[in-house]
Design a protein around this motif. Structure first.
Motif, PDB file in Angstrom:
ATOM      1  N   THR A 130      21.849  93.290  18.670  1.00 52.80           N
ATOM      2  CA  THR A 130      21.268  94.269  18.676  1.00 52.80           C
ATOM      3  C   THR A 130      20.508  95.025  17.845  1.00 52.80           C
ATOM      4  O   THR A 130      19.701  94.509  17.182  1.00 52.80           O
ATOM      5  N   PRO A 131      19.576  95.565  18.873  1.00 57.38           N
ATOM      6  CA  PRO A 131      17.780  95.940  18.190  1.00 57.38           C
ATOM      7  C   PRO A 131      17.999  97.344  16.471  1.00 57.38           C
ATOM      8  O   PRO A 131      17.464  95.649  16.220  1.00 57.38           O
ATOM      9  N   GLY A 132      18.669  97.905  16.783  1.00 56.42           N
ATOM     10  CA  GLY A 132      19.233  98.793  15.342  1.00 56.42           C
ATOM     11  C   GLY A 132      19.441  97.828  13.683  1.00 56.42           C
ATOM     12  O   GLY A 132      19.015  97.603  13.239  1.00 56.42           O
ATOM     13  N   ARG A 133      20.099  96.840  14.460  1.00 53.16           N
ATOM     14  CA  ARG A 133      21.084  95.952  13.245  1.00 53.16           C
ATOM     15  C   ARG A 133      19.849  94.929  12.699  1.00 53.16           C
ATOM     16  O   ARG A 133      19.711  94.426  11.821  1.00 53.16           O
ATOM     17  N   ILE A 134      19.358  94.067  13.958  1.00 54.13           N
ATOM     18  CA  ILE A 134      18.139  92.666  13.581  1.00 54.13           C
ATOM     19  C   ILE A 134      17.717  93.429  12.762  1.00 54.13           C
ATOM     20  O   ILE A 134      17.130  93.000  11.717  1.00 54.13           O
ATOM     21  N   LEU A 135      16.765  94.776  12.634  1.00 54.84           N
ATOM     22  CA  LEU A 135      15.528  95.134  12.537  1.00 54.84           C
ATOM     23  C   LEU A 135      15.917  95.797  11.152  1.00 54.84           C
ATOM     24  O   LEU A 135      15.328  95.584  10.221  1.00 54.84           O
ATOM     25  N   ASP A 136      17.421  95.848  11.042  1.00 53.90           N
ATOM     26  CA  ASP A 136      17.782  96.414   9.777  1.00 53.90           C
ATOM     27  C   ASP A 136      17.585  95.230   8.688  1.00 53.90           C
ATOM     28  O   ASP A 136      17.264  95.335   7.289  1.00 53.90           O
ATOM     29  N   TYR A 137      18.106  94.203   8.937  1.00 50.94           N
ATOM     30  CA  TYR A 137      18.158  93.375   8.397  1.00 50.94           C
ATOM     31  C   TYR A 137      16.756  92.640   8.157  1.00 50.94           C
ATOM     32  O   TYR A 137      16.283  91.789   6.979  1.00 50.94           O
ATOM     33  N   GLN A 138      15.677  92.898   9.251  1.00 48.32           N
ATOM     34  CA  GLN A 138      14.403  91.959   8.498  1.00 48.32           C
ATOM     35  C   GLN A 138      14.093  93.823   7.048  1.00 48.32           C
ATOM     36  O   GLN A 138      12.917  92.648   6.615  1.00 48.32           O
ATOM     37  N   LYS A 139      14.245  94.746   7.804  1.00 50.26           N
ATOM     38  CA  LYS A 139      13.716  95.221   6.714  1.00 50.26           C
ATOM     39  C   LYS A 139      14.140  94.627   5.265  1.00 50.26           C
ATOM     40  O   LYS A 139      13.465  95.294   4.365  1.00 50.26           O
ATOM     41  N   MET A 140      15.117  94.072   5.159  1.00 54.99           N
ATOM     42  CA  MET A 140      15.561  93.983   3.767  1.00 54.99           C
ATOM     43  C   MET A 140      15.882  93.090   3.157  1.00 54.99           C
ATOM     44  O   MET A 140      16.195  92.074   2.672  1.00 54.99           O
ATOM     45  N   LYS A 141      14.697  92.605   4.233  1.00 53.11           N
ATOM     46  CA  LYS A 141      13.973  90.619   4.386  1.00 53.11           C
ATOM     47  C   LYS A 141      15.432  89.781   3.471  1.00 53.11           C
ATOM     48  O   LYS A 141      14.769  88.717   3.224  1.00 53.11           O
ATOM     49  N   LYS A 142      16.273  90.118   4.973  1.00 58.88           N
ATOM     50  CA  LYS A 142      17.081  89.196   4.812  1.00 58.88           C
ATOM     51  C   LYS A 142      17.416  88.160   6.176  1.00 58.88           C
ATOM     52  O   LYS A 142      17.228  87.015   6.006  1.00 58.88           O
ATOM     53  N   VAL A 143      16.098  88.275   7.070  1.00 60.48           N
ATOM     54  CA  VAL A 143      15.768  87.904   8.497  1.00 60.48           C
ATOM     55  C   VAL A 143      14.563  87.905   9.106  1.00 60.48           C
ATOM     56  O   VAL A 143      13.571  88.739   8.714  1.00 60.48           O
ATOM     57  N   ASP A 144      14.441  86.027   8.307  1.00 60.22           N
ATOM     58  CA  ASP A 144      12.957  86.355   8.531  1.00 60.22           C
ATOM     59  C   ASP A 144      12.206  86.101  10.296  1.00 60.22           C
ATOM     60  O   ASP A 144      12.886  84.992  10.821  1.00 60.22           O
TER      61      ASP A 144
END
Length: 483
Positions: A130-144
């Protein structure tokens, strides 16, 4: 067209055979040759058309092809709800049964990060999120986002309705350039927003649009009952006793009504659960799991379950309330008759929501057959003595010390002066209400004629029947929200 006619690897065909599918649906037949060639698409697809298999098969084929060249292919799939994300992962896992070392992870809010962190550390080929969780991981630099070769946006119109349009735009901006990735966008309607997104962030996408007459699943037997609000639940009990469905999904328009109907069903021997957005995520997934496994026969839900909830061989869908959004009707009844199977839907039209009917019938380009409720089995409503408030107590009431701006709790050891209970004023007893006069039973012929009336005459009939002299015929009806 058979799947075997498509240029698919043997491992992909093995997974498809295990699911029991042989023939492509119309959408699959038109879209798969394009996506398997690596081209971008934006597709208008109805509920239950098999669109999940389109991007799942495309991703699997790309994964196997890359393996042969010692390359990696990673995909990101965005879904509007947690339930749909979980369902997509389950579908991909099933189709990937013949593919070795293929890893799929599911990312959504409402639960902790630990398990999802573990998936990322182990490495994944497909991220369903879902958008919210994947963008959280992007902000934490865990998902590029630059690692993704394939990007899928499922149910784009629903995402935009929920306010995720800026989030989707941001995701596109974080991806690699359009010519270095493949993008697939699926939507129930190709609105201006959807097309604008495609033109801005996709590489000359091929547009594949389902014709309006294909919107409603033809294999669904649709029935409509006109009934007063006070008699609606009893009619539901009669219909359930008559049909005895193996599984049944019942939709209401409000959360409070959802709880009430579920409790009344359980009191009458139909063990049921309710599903809505306020439930904790783990509980929601647990209830959906019970329904899918057959442990639960009756589920009452708000529209949170209308999209993406896939229950194999669902026998009956009941619109206890007519949806206020005409497209929601299609999404609701689309829970049955999936992938070309047959199914049945029943809609109960009462005086509160009957005016939503015309927009639905215009959208699906047909009049829903009206059935007169006669010759139905007799039932006893064991919940009849309970009021709405008995079953759905008021929530959200906190103690005065917990309220914002309330009196702080006393410190320890400090004595508090006893408070005098407020005196209650004596109220005059209300005169007894006169016995309720029930209108005479209408004839079956009247309802048979009703289904053949043109729009203006039907509206006039509804207003006269349900509103009487409460409102002039030329004024719009003001809907009262359910508790």
């Amino acid at each position: 067209m058979n799947f075997s006619e498509l240029p698919l690897h043997e491992q992909v065909l093995t997974g498809i055979e295990r699911t029991g599918f042989e023939q492509c649906t119309d959408v699959q037949q038109r879209v798969l040759p394009v996506t398997l060639a690596g081209k971008d698409v934006m597709v208008q697809s109805k509920t239950g058309s098999g669109k999940t298999a389109i991007y799942a098969i495309t991703i699997l084929q790309s994964f196997i092809t890359a393996q042969a060249d010692n390359r990696e292919v990673k995909a990101l799939i965005i879904a509007p709800t947690r339930e749909l994300a979980v369902q997509i992962k389950a579908d991909i896992d099933e189709l990937a049964g013949g593919v070795n070392n293929f890893r799929v992870g599911c990312f959504f809010g409402g639960v902790g990060y630990a398990k999802q962190d573990e998936w990322i550390e182990k490495g994944l080929d497909v991220y369903v999120a879902t958008p919210g969780r994947i963008l959280d991981y992007q902000k934490m630099k865990k998902v590029d986002f630059r690692q993704f070769d394939i990007f899928v946006v499922d149910e784009a119109d629903r995402l935009f309705d929920m306010g995720f349009y800026p989030d989707i735009q941001k995701m596109f901006s974080l991806l690699r350039p359009v010519k270095e990735r493949q993008t697939m966008l699926f939507s129930a309607t190709l609105s201006t927003k959807v097309r604008h997104l495609a033109w801005q962030f996709m590489n000359e996408p091929k547009e594949i649009e389902v014709q309006p007459e294909e919107i409603t699943v033809k294999e669904i037997t649709q029935e409509l009952y006109h009934i007063s609000k006070d008699e609606k639940f009893r009619l539901l009990l009669q219909l359930l006793k008559q049909d005895e469905p193996a599984s049944c999904l019942i939709f209401t328009n409000t959360k409070a009504r959802c709880v009430e109907v579920s409790k009344r069903l359980s009191m009458n021997g139909y063990q049921s659960k309710y599903l809505m957005g306020d439930l904790p995520q783990r509980k929601r997934l647990e209830i959906i799991g019970w329904m899918k496994s057959g442990k639960l026969r009756f589920l009452v839900a708000t529209d949170v379950a209308a999209r993406g909830l896939q229950i194999d061989d669902l026998a009956l869908v009941v619109n206890y309330d007519i949806p206020e959004d005409y497209e929601s009707y299609v999404h609701r009844i689309g829970r049955t008759a999936r992938a070309g199977k047959s199914g049945k839907s029943i809609t109960l039209a009462d005086e509160e929501y009957v005016f939503n009917l015309e927009a639905i019938e215009e959208f699906i380009q047909m009049k829903i057959p009206v059935i007169w409720p006669e010759d139905l089995p007799e039932v006893e409503d064991k919940s009849a003595s309970y009021t709405f408030r008995d079953l759905v107590p008021r929530t959200g009431v906190r103690s005065s010390s917990a309220r914002r701006g309330g009196t702080p709790s006393p410190s320890r050891g400090r004595k508090q002066a006893p408070r005098r209970a407020p005196e209650r004023k004596q109220r005059r007893p209300r005169p007894a209400a006169p016995p309720k006069q029930h209108p005479p039973r209408r004839s079956a012929k009247a309802y048979a004629d009703l289904s053949a009336l043109p729009l203006e005459e039907r509206l006039a009939y509804y207003k006269k029947e349900y509103l009487g002299n409460q409102q002039p015929a030329d004024e719009p009806v003001k809907k009262t929200s359910s508790p």
